[in-house]
Design a protein around this motif. Structure first.
Motif, PDB file in Angstrom:
ATOM      1  N   MET A 303       0.976  -1.176   0.179  1.00 26.50           N
ATOM      2  CA  MET A 303       0.040  -0.036   0.015  1.00 26.50           C
ATOM      3  C   MET A 303       0.917   1.267   0.031  1.00 26.50           C
ATOM      4  SD  MET A 303      -3.034   1.006   2.759  1.00 26.50           S
ATOM      5  CE  MET A 303      -4.603   1.425   1.952  1.00 26.50           C
ATOM      6  N   ALA A 304       0.551   2.137  -0.763  1.00 23.50           N
ATOM      7  CA  ALA A 304       1.342   3.480  -0.853  1.00 23.50           C
ATOM      8  C   ALA A 304       0.729   4.723  -1.276  1.00 23.50           C
ATOM      9  CB  ALA A 304       2.439   3.210  -1.955  1.00 23.50           C
ATOM     10  N   VAL A 305       1.087   5.855  -1.065  1.00 19.77           N
ATOM     11  CA  VAL A 305       0.416   7.184  -1.372  1.00 19.77           C
ATOM     12  C   VAL A 305       1.395   7.819  -2.326  1.00 19.77           C
ATOM     13  CG1 VAL A 305      -1.100   7.271   0.725  1.00 19.77           C
ATOM     14  CG2 VAL A 305       1.317   8.020   0.706  1.00 19.77           C
ATOM     15  N   ASP A 306       0.872   8.692  -3.091  1.00 19.33           N
ATOM     16  CA  ASP A 306       1.730   9.561  -3.985  1.00 19.33           C
ATOM     17  C   ASP A 306       2.165  10.784  -3.607  1.00 19.33           C
ATOM     18  OD1 ASP A 306      -0.622  11.023  -4.481  1.00 19.33           O
ATOM     19  OD2 ASP A 306      -0.938   9.917  -6.521  1.00 19.33           O
ATOM     20  N   ASN A 307       1.128  11.390  -2.733  1.00 14.30           N
ATOM     21  CA  ASN A 307       1.405  12.646  -1.917  1.00 14.30           C
ATOM     22  C   ASN A 307       1.237  13.537  -3.053  1.00 14.30           C
ATOM     23  OD1 ASN A 307       2.293  11.511   0.671  1.00 14.30           O
ATOM     24  ND2 ASN A 307       4.305  11.223  -0.277  1.00 14.30           N
ATOM     25  N   LEU A 308       0.414  13.525  -4.063  1.00 11.05           N
ATOM     26  CA  LEU A 308      -0.125  14.665  -4.853  1.00 11.05           C
ATOM     27  C   LEU A 308      -1.172  15.093  -4.048  1.00 11.05           C
ATOM     28  CD1 LEU A 308       0.026  12.730  -8.225  1.00 11.05           C
ATOM     29  CD2 LEU A 308       1.745  14.576  -7.356  1.00 11.05           C
ATOM     30  N   GLU A 309      -1.739  16.262  -4.893  1.00 13.27           N
ATOM     31  CA  GLU A 309      -3.076  16.933  -4.311  1.00 13.27           C
ATOM     32  C   GLU A 309      -4.093  16.986  -5.303  1.00 13.27           C
ATOM     33  OE1 GLU A 309      -2.933  20.252  -1.598  1.00 13.27           O
ATOM     34  OE2 GLU A 309      -0.721  20.283  -1.299  1.00 13.27           O
ATOM     35  N   PRO A 310      -5.166  16.196  -5.210  1.00 15.46           N
ATOM     36  CA  PRO A 310      -5.531  15.323  -3.787  1.00 15.46           C
ATOM     37  C   PRO A 310      -4.816  13.988  -3.917  1.00 15.46           C
ATOM     38  CG  PRO A 310      -7.171  15.176  -5.730  1.00 15.46           C
ATOM     39  CD  PRO A 310      -6.404  16.437  -5.979  1.00 15.46           C
ATOM     40  N   GLY A 311      -4.314  13.484  -2.861  1.00 10.81           N
ATOM     41  CA  GLY A 311      -3.453  12.302  -2.570  1.00 10.81           C
ATOM     42  C   GLY A 311      -3.962  10.895  -3.162  1.00 10.81           C
TER      43      GLY A 311
END
Lengths: 349, 121
Positions: A303-311
């Motif tokens: 599981m991972a997040v890309d830290n863009l907005e919106p994430g």
């Protein structure tokens, strides 16, 4: 903004890319037949991948472009004649120019040259409590690192069925930091170990604020691991593996599983739980995910997040399905793929 | 690598053997599956092989310098595990991995084939 996922599976790696997080292209498998267990994009450019085979063991490969790969000769290794075995590399992280590998049998190795050569970290690998380290169901593995951006000498690592360790002197010495966490198994001699950490996440503003999905529940520390308290209100089960944090929103994400003896999605529904208040409370953020007859879980590295907005939030399951949210879990898209068992997901925007 | 060589007769050329690798190891060797290695015994051939291609070492041999548990090696078609004394011990995984056949002499043109033990369904 284009997004690139490295999806590591039990039978190879896949690149999953998109220019808009709506249309996705899948390439692979590369390292066909090998487990791809961890991936890292180096700050200076290029990629590091960890692979493993039940037959041929683990290795680290480097690539300048994600297309051509070359195995390093001087990878992490325990000394010849050692009773420990290097079975798998569970995580790769980079901090201040040093690359860290967490391995099974549990240990830490570092590289100062972008992954070409590796050295053991004796303060952890030869820890005085080592005789009491017992493998969990996933093996005796070091699988998580956290770093303190305010203090270059402080970092944490997580070892399954052993616990969280912290160093405050650049890795020379490590101290177990598990007070307040329920034991997975109590060691007769070393009371500060035997805590089965599954996943770690950290507040980007306050490195002392750490979230911990443990075998025994979801915990939070506000003091760098000196003490822990459960923060699992709203979770349908306190068992699970990943916990990830979106840096912009500070939202937390987890995937609860039914009890350690089953390790199945609760009620046969693939559900993500989200906390928007620093772990005080959790609610389902699962719109669009399979609601019935879904029995694939999400492993600690998947599981991972890309830290863009919106994430964007990304996860792969043990059933090989891949799921994407472009709005911090507000809705999910199930990508039309069935990959081998997914072990690892990294994302780079 | 702790694969001590046996004493060689000075001046005598060491035989060259052909070593075949399974396709799973292609990423390790950059796609090469057929190599040559020299030595008067299997032990010397293995040592020469990992000297020529060090990336193979951790995949074929464990930290005790024995074959990994599920690595099979055939010398001219014979499983090297059958070449030595049956009384020799197993490795610490409780499986094969014995080195007792490694002093078997080799000759020019011999073949060494590595495979993985894939069994069951």
């Amino acid at each position: 903004m284009s997004v690139r996922l490295l999806v590591g599976t039990a039978k190879g790696g896949f690149w999953v890319t998109s220019d808009d997080r709506r249309q996705w292209e899948v390439e692979g498998p590369f390292f066909k037949g090998w487990k791809v267990t961890a991936g890292l994009r180096l700050e200076g450019g290029g990629f590091v991948a960890a692979v493993a085979s039940e037959i041929y063991g683990p290795a680290i490969f480097l690539s300048p472009d994600g297309e051509s790969w070359e195995q390093v000769e001087d990878g992490p290794a325990y000394p010849d004649g050692d009773d420990r075995r290097l079975r798998q590399i569970w995580t790769l992280r980079e901090n201040r120019g040093t690359v860290y590998a967490g391995v099974q049998d549990a240990g830490v190795f570092t590289s100062g040259d972008g992954g070409r050569s590796w050295q053991p970290v004796p303060g952890l690998n030869e820890h005085e409590t080592r005789g009491g380290w017992m493998p969990g169901a996933g093996g005796l593995c070091c699988h998580a690192f956290l770093f303190d951006h305010n203090d270059p000498d402080r970092m944490w690592c997580g070892i399954s069925a052993v616990g969280v360790f912290r160093t405050d002197d650049g890795g020379a010495t490590w101290i177990p930091k598990n007070r307040g966490v329920y034991w997975a198994h109590e060691d007769e001699e070393f009371k500060e170990i035997g805590h089965c950490v599954h996943g770690l996440a950290q507040d980007p503003d306050d490195p002392r604020r750490i979230y911990r999905q443990d075998h025994s529940g979801m915990y939070r520390s506000r003091d760098g691991g000196e003490s822990w308290a459960r923060n699992q209100h709203g979770l349908p089960s306190t068992f699970g593996f990943p916990v990830v944090l979106d840096a912009a929103s500070r939202f937390l994400f987890s995937v609860p599983l039914e009890a350690d003896q089953y390790r199945l999605p609760v009620g046969g529904a693939l559900q993500v739980f989200r906390s928007m208040d620093g772990g005080d409370s959790w609610d389902s953020a699962s719109a669009g995910l399979p609601e019935v007859h879904a029995y694939g879980g999400v492993l600690r590295g998947a599981m991972a997040v890309d830290n863009l907005e919106p994430g964007g939030v990304y996860m792969g399951t043990t059933s090989g399905t891949l799921h994407v949210s472009r709005d911090l879990g507000g809705s999910w898209t199930n990508l039309p793929v069935i990959l081998p068992r997914i072990l690892h997901v990294s994302v780079w925007a | 690598m702790d694969i001590p060589s046996t004493t060689r007769v000075a001046g005598r050329p060491r035989p060259t053997v052909t070593v075949f690798l399974p396709s799973l190891l292609e990423p390790v060797t950059g796609g090469v599956r057929e190599l040559t290695a020299c030595g008067g015994s299997l032990r010397e051939v293995f040592a020469d092989l990992v000297a020529r291609e060090p990336r193979l070492k951790p995949h074929l041999f464990n930290e005790a310098s024995e074959f990994r548990r599920h690595v099979l090696c055939f010398h001219n078609g014979t499983n090297t595990r059958w070449l030595g004394s049956p009384a020799a011990g197993e490795n610490d995984d409780g499986q094969g991995g014995r080195r007792d056949g490694w002093d078997t002499p080799v000759s020019e043109g011999d073949t060494v084939v590595f495979m993985q033990a894939v069994s069951g369904g």
